[in-house]
Design a protein around this motif. Structure first.
Motif, PDB file in Angstrom:
ATOM      1  N   CYS A 183       0.843  -1.208   0.000  1.00 30.22           N
ATOM      2  CA  CYS A 183       0.000   0.000   0.000  1.00 30.22           C
ATOM      3  C   CYS A 183       0.872   1.251   0.000  1.00 30.22           C
ATOM      4  N   LYS A 184       1.906   1.223   0.831  1.00 30.81           N
ATOM      5  CA  LYS A 184       2.788   2.391   0.904  1.00 30.81           C
ATOM      6  C   LYS A 184       3.540   2.570  -0.412  1.00 30.81           C
ATOM      7  N   TRP A 185       3.935   1.477  -1.002  1.00 29.35           N
ATOM      8  CA  TRP A 185       4.654   1.553  -2.282  1.00 29.35           C
ATOM      9  C   TRP A 185       3.766   2.207  -3.343  1.00 29.35           C
ATOM     10  N   MET A 186       2.509   1.726  -3.408  1.00 29.08           N
ATOM     11  CA  MET A 186       1.587   2.315  -4.388  1.00 29.08           C
ATOM     12  C   MET A 186       1.383   3.804  -4.114  1.00 29.08           C
ATOM     13  N   GLU A 187       1.252   4.135  -2.849  1.00 29.22           N
ATOM     14  CA  GLU A 187       1.063   5.542  -2.497  1.00 29.22           C
ATOM     15  C   GLU A 187       2.247   6.366  -2.988  1.00 29.22           C
ATOM     16  N   ARG A 235       7.237   7.625 -14.413  1.00 27.29           N
ATOM     17  CA  ARG A 235       7.993   6.998 -15.493  1.00 27.29           C
ATOM     18  C   ARG A 235       7.055   6.082 -16.262  1.00 27.29           C
ATOM     19  N   GLU A 236       7.459   5.800 -17.483  1.00 30.99           N
ATOM     20  CA  GLU A 236       6.626   4.984 -18.350  1.00 30.99           C
ATOM     21  C   GLU A 236       6.229   3.658 -17.709  1.00 30.99           C
ATOM     22  N   GLN A 237       7.195   3.031 -17.044  1.00 31.55           N
ATOM     23  CA  GLN A 237       6.933   1.692 -16.503  1.00 31.55           C
ATOM     24  C   GLN A 237       6.095   1.726 -15.225  1.00 31.55           C
ATOM     25  N   LEU A 286       0.082  -1.877 -11.579  1.00 29.99           N
ATOM     26  CA  LEU A 286      -0.815  -3.011 -11.803  1.00 29.99           C
ATOM     27  C   LEU A 286      -0.224  -4.298 -11.225  1.00 29.99           C
ATOM     28  N   ASP A 287       1.081  -4.418 -11.372  1.00 30.24           N
ATOM     29  CA  ASP A 287       1.769  -5.581 -10.809  1.00 30.24           C
ATOM     30  C   ASP A 287       1.637  -5.622  -9.289  1.00 30.24           C
ATOM     31  N   VAL A 297      -6.947   1.002  -7.250  1.00 31.44           N
ATOM     32  CA  VAL A 297      -5.776   1.404  -8.041  1.00 31.44           C
ATOM     33  C   VAL A 297      -5.825   0.749  -9.417  1.00 31.44           C
ATOM     34  N   ALA A 298      -6.083  -0.565  -9.414  1.00 28.67           N
ATOM     35  CA  ALA A 298      -6.131  -1.262 -10.703  1.00 28.67           C
ATOM     36  C   ALA A 298      -7.206  -0.653 -11.603  1.00 28.67           C
ATOM     37  N   SER A 299      -8.385  -0.380 -11.035  1.00 28.41           N
ATOM     38  CA  SER A 299      -9.477   0.124 -11.867  1.00 28.41           C
ATOM     39  C   SER A 299      -9.190   1.546 -12.363  1.00 28.41           C
TER      40      SER A 299
END
Lengths: 475, 424, 157
Positions: free
Chosen positions: B357-361, B373-375, B381-382, B403-405
């Motif tokens: 969760c923190k990483w996505m944030e 960045r592009e990736q 999604l990963d 997040v995915a949606s």
């Protein structure tokens, strides 16, 4: 017996056993971090997730008991992908400091990373860091390395019986700590380090002293009390670096108390008397074995003698003494000694709710079974005493004027005021049998060579016998 | 069978201050008649009536209430408990607050019946800590009920004893998760427990426990009074009975609570019911069931607003918290805020949720600040894949789904940031 | 150790004892009650709570620090918590936070030098239908805009 299928193999199991253990019995490794067989199951690290037929989601093997006919896959693509991702999650905030980390070489995180992780790191955000507070003399904390498995917390609350190690804050800010960095209170604190799967909690006693892979390990038994916890001595080049618990479900399970763990220090201690020694005034004078034995015999000559034998000696040593002592010293009284106030197994009892017992020597039961009598006080008229011990039996105070000869392990810091010391071997330097409080015979195994000129008891007794006539004992 | 042709509200006509006192409840709402009736029924009959009603949990999971009660063992060595989940922590949800504020006796009576049905003699209302006023109002109502013999020893001469205690939370979303709630009730960190054992086997203080949402429990007196079939018929889709209180917020002209017959309206119709999109703007997106529900685009709103229909289009009804987003609001900013919330509320026990969760944030924050960045989108999604379905409780899914949606459905907005055309 | 918590604290707690089958369950109510008295939860207060309940002070700390409503640091006389979650954000919560920050010259999480105001961002308060919303100490204020905020805050002594 009930059967399930793991990775295509039929595996038998005892009802109620979780999949990690069932698989391990069949030689199939399911990796994990938070699981520990001696602690409650929390299923937090998610590393042990496996695929189970008819279940849509991966299931944590630690929290899933095997059931009849269950079909489990531990190496499917989904399982491997999860292991890879858990490794990635655990490592994004873990420092790449293995070269300076004391756990390196025996680190679960390091090992599992090699086996299940991806060498490529995608994380580019700032890493989480903590300022570490102290935790007292036993444990050094490095929170940056923590993977939040909570084994330490569970050890404290479930085994040590103290809720001193806790998680504060929450989420990615969770920190394992004591209150405001107070010292750990339990006298089982070393286990916090044992259960830690990373270099987050290390032993201050061991830190930076030796790389794990240089250590030679000898399975043996702790001599710290009458329980006889099973442990390993780790040494290199004849120096003991640490002792770790060795699992024995019937004696100590997975644990070891700090007293037992750090007891080994006296073996290597600087002031241990490792040469035959005579007392000259306040200080000790090293001499050779012949002179020392001669002097000991001279001390005893014509005096009324008593013999004290430490219950920190082995059964083998005790039996040799049972032959030797009457031959050499006639009917001089012989007593066993070890812990003040514990003259027999009747006095021995648990010293806490965990492992420790009141008898602070390991072989009280053995000596009693062999018919030795416990020491309470010296009989009237005794003028000289021969004290024979391993290294732990507590030497009683003798009346002024009583001459004492020591045989075994002694330290100048103890300042025993002995006339002569004939240096013997410690528990780490000999093989032998000890009998714990419940009558269990266990083996001490020699892990290092005797220091200096220290000799095994049979050799010393042989020298004594071969050195002229027996000492004249007043009758 | 009685068919409710029209919208037949059970609650919202009572959402004002004069409906709160016991006297009103007794005189105008047929108060404590249902419990009186229930005391004359067998436990199984009550549970069957609730099963017949198609009452499903109103807290978010939509689990059939009667079935949940049926899991409680008849005999138990340890005391059984009834716990009302009044944590109402899913962003967008604000219905239970009004239910407690205006119809506290409906809740108390619902709990009384539920407790009798499962054989619990102590109930707790676990109310989120911020609702201090509602906690006080509940306590007043409970005191009234005790004074008049609707709580305590030998309730209404039935021989049944029931005590009710208000227990305040202290600021933790995760305590809306029933086992996190139970830990919190027990004076611990609100960390969800490993299941099994489920609360019905070992819940509060180790005893078999039913945990029900406020709205779920307030439906119970109606079901007992009017019958399970009556309640079931209020629902207009299979498997869902009763009415639903929908929390409409965000960019609508008249945000607030709307009560509809379950499954009787589409998302679009509900937006219209709430006065349409704020300021006559165009609709961009709808988060249909609390912030953990995957987002719907403006093209996807002709779906019936109920559990199964929403599930079919890849989202969920959750706690019936519908948040409406109009054309000019930035979706990147919105999902960053949502993700920040889940990272803040992750209890931190399990690896994928604590770290993921923190990483996505952080990644979203970076994108928002023009450093994407592009990736990054594939990375996001990963990460959602690596969280979803792999955590100890549902918080991981709650964080990953949105997040995915958002990334999939509003990709061009993210790409504009990454190309440097926009930044926050 | 000298007691810091009042007799009222102990009276309130003792009343709650029969409501729970365990003593540890008193922990959340105790922390609430103590904070009501002291405004926040200093170490010594948590120590005293631990002693009253009969648990290790570390256990008090781990629980208190899990919940955001317990202040482990002092806060101002007026504790402003503005919800900035989805519904409030959609309704302009960011501008409200910004306005208060400017008004008092403090950043979110900060306290004014006179210890009068502490400003914090809050997660969803469950007042989404009346967004934007905030809490001022224990009370909710809803349907906020800059004007009502100013009126409210300027009126505080």
């Amino acid at each position: 017996m009930a059967k399930c299928t793991i990775d295509g193999r039929e595996v038998e199991f005892v009802a109620g056993t979780n999949l990690i253990e069932v698989a391990a019995k069949a030689g199939i490794e399911i990796p994990y971090f938070c699981y520990h067989p001696g602690l409650s199951i929390v299923a937090q690290c998610r590393m042990c997730a496996v695929e189970i037929e008819k279940m849509p989601k991966l299931q944590t093997a630690c929290s899933t008991p095997a059931t009849e006919g269950m079909v489990v896959k531990t190496r499917s693509d989904r399982v491997r992908q999860n292991q890879k991702s858990v490794m990635e999650f655990l490592l994004i905030n873990h420092p790449l400091d293995c070269p300076i980390c004391d756990k390196s070489g025996e680190c679960d995180l390091q090992d599992q990373s090699f086996k299940y992780g991806d060498p490529y790191m995608r994380y580019t955000e700032e890493r989480r860091t903590y300022l570490d507070l102290d935790m007292g003399p036993v444990i050094k904390k490095n929170m940056n390395r923590c993977i939040h498995c909570t084994r330490c917390i569970r050890f404290g609350t479930e085994v040590a019986g103290i809720h001193e190690m806790v998680a504060v804050q929450r989420g990615s800010n969770t920190e394992i700590t004591t209150v405001d960095g107070r010292p750990l209170e339990t006298d089982y604190a070393g286990n916090y380090s044992d259960v830690c799967p990373t270099g987050s909690l290390t032993l201050k006693d061991f830190r930076f002293r030796k790389r794990a892979w240089f250590l030679k390990k000898t399975p043996t038994v702790c001599e710290g009390c009458s329980r006889g916890c099973n442990m390993e001595i780790h040494q290199d080049a004849n120096v003991i670096y640490r002792c770790l618990p060795r699992t024995n479900m019937e004696v100590n399970k997975y644990w070891l108390c700090d007293e037992g763990r750090f007891n080994y220090h006296y073996v290597n201690q600087e002031d241990r008397i490792v040469l035959p020694t005579l007392q000259a005034g306040e200080s000790y004078q090293p001499t050779d074995w012949n002179q020392a034995i001669d002097q000991a015999k001279a001390v005893f000559n014509g005096k009324k003698l008593a013999i004290l034998v430490g219950t920190d000696l082995t059964n083998e040593e005790a039996i040799q003494l049972q032959t030797f002592l009457p031959k050499q010293f006639g009917n001089a009284p012989v007593f066993h000694f070890g812990t003040p106030g514990i003259a027999s197994t009747q006095d021995d009892a648990p010293a806490d709710q965990i492992l420790k017992r009141k008898s602070r020597t390991s072989n009280l039961n053995g000596f009693e079974k062999l018919g030795f009598k416990g020491f309470e006080s010296l009989p009237a008229g005794i003028e000289a005493v021969l004290v024979i011990r391993g290294g732990r039996a507590e030497i009683p105070k003798f009346a002024a004027g009583v001459k004492v000869v020591g045989l075994g392990v002694f330290h100048t810091a103890e300042n025993p005021g002995f006339e002569v010391v004939l240096p013997g071997t410690s528990f780490a330097e000999k093989d032998g049998t000890i009998v714990n409080f419940e009558g269990r015979e266990q083996k001490l195994k020699r892990s290092i060579n005797p220091r200096g000129q220290c000799k095994q008891l049979p050799e010393i007794l042989m020298m004594w016998m071969n050195r002229g006539m027996s000492a004249g004992v007043a009758s | 069978m009685i068919m409710a042709q029209q919208h037949e509200p059970m609650y919202i006509q009572y959402f004002n201050d004069e409906c709160r006192p016991l006297s009103f409840y007794l005189e105008k709402m047929n108060g404590y008649a249902a419990s009186k009736k229930a005391f004359g029924m067998s436990q199984d009959d009550i549970i069957n009536e609730v099963k017949k009603s198609n009452l499903r949990g109103r807290g978010g999971a939509g689990f059939p209430t009667g079935m949940k009660w049926g899991f409680i063992p008849k005999q138990s060595a340890k005391p059984k408990y009834l716990v009302c989940n009044a944590d109402e922590s899913e962003p967008g949800t604000f219905k239970d607050r009004d239910l407690m504020r205006y119809t506290p006796h409906l809740l108390i009576e619902g709990m009384l019946i539920a407790a009798f049905a499962v054989g619990a003699h102590h109930g707790y209302i676990y109310i989120r800590g911020e609702y201090t006023r509602e906690a006080k109002l509940l306590q007043i109502a409970i005191d009234e009920a005790y004074a008049k013999g609707y709580l305590g020893k030998n309730v209404q001469g039935s021989g049944f004893d029931f005590d009710l205690t208000v227990h305040r939370g202290a600021g933790a979303y995760i305590c809306g998760e029933e086992t996190g709630l139970l830990n919190s009730l027990e004076g611990k960190r609100g960390e969800p427990r490993v299941k099994p054992p489920f609360p019905a086997q070992a819940g509060a203080f180790g005893g078999p426990t039913v945990v029900n949402n406020v709205e779920t429990l307030t439906a119970v007196p109606y079901i007992i009074n009017k019958g399970g079939e009556w309640f079931s018929a209020l629902g207009k889709v299979e498997k869902s009975g009763g009415t639903r209180i929908i929390c409409v917020s965000g960019h609508v002209n008249k945000p607030g609570l709307y009560e509809i017959n379950a499954g009787s309206m589409t998302v679009r119709q509900i937006i219209d019911l709430a006065g349409g999109v704020l300021g006559g703007k165009k609709l961009k997106a709808v988060i249909p069931g609390g912030s953990s529900a995957p987002v719907l685009t403006a093209d996807e709103i002709d779906v019936i607003y109920d559990i199964e229909p929403l599930m079919k289009v890849g989202t969920m009804m959750g706690s019936a918290a519908m948040m409406v987003v109009s054309e000019d609001y930035c979706m990147v900013k919105l999902i960053q805020r949502i993700t920040k919330f889940y990272a803040h509320e992750s209890c931190g026990q399990c690896t994928p949720c604590r770290e993921g969760c923190k990483w996505m944030e952080d990644v979203l924050e970076r994108i928002l600040h023009g450093k994407g960045r592009e990736q990054d989108l594939n990375l996001l999604l990963d990460i959602t894949d690596n969280i979803a379905g792999k955590t100890l409780c549902a918080l991981g899914d709650a964080a990953a789904g949105p997040v995915a949606s958002f990334v999939k459905k509003f990709k061009p907005e993210f790409e504009a940031y990454i190309r440097g055309e926009k930044h926050g | 150790m000298a007691k810091i918590l009042s007799q009222k604290f102990y009276d309130e707690m003792n009343k709650l004892v029969p409501r729970y089958p365990t003593r540890v369950a008193l922990l959340l109510p105790a922390l609430h009650q103590a904070q009501e008295e002291a405004g926040w939860l200093p170490s010594e207060v948590m120590e005293e709570i631990g002693e009253y309940i009969g648990i290790h002070p570390a256990q008090v700390r781990e629980v208190a620090s899990f919940y955001t409503m317990y202040n482990l640091n002092p806060v101002g006389k007026y504790h402003i918590k503005v919800c900035t979650n989805v519904a409030c954000c959609l309704r302009g919560a960011d501008e409200i936070v910004e306005h208060i920050e400017k008004k008092f010259g403090i950043a979110c999480g900060g306290t004014t030098p006179d210890k009068k105001f502490t400003l914090m961002e809050e997660e969803c308060l469950g007042a989404c239908g009346t967004a934007p919303a905030m809490m001022l100490n224990d009370d909710y204020y809803e349907n906020l805009d800059i004007k009502t905020i100013d009126q409210l805050l300027d009126g505080l002594k």
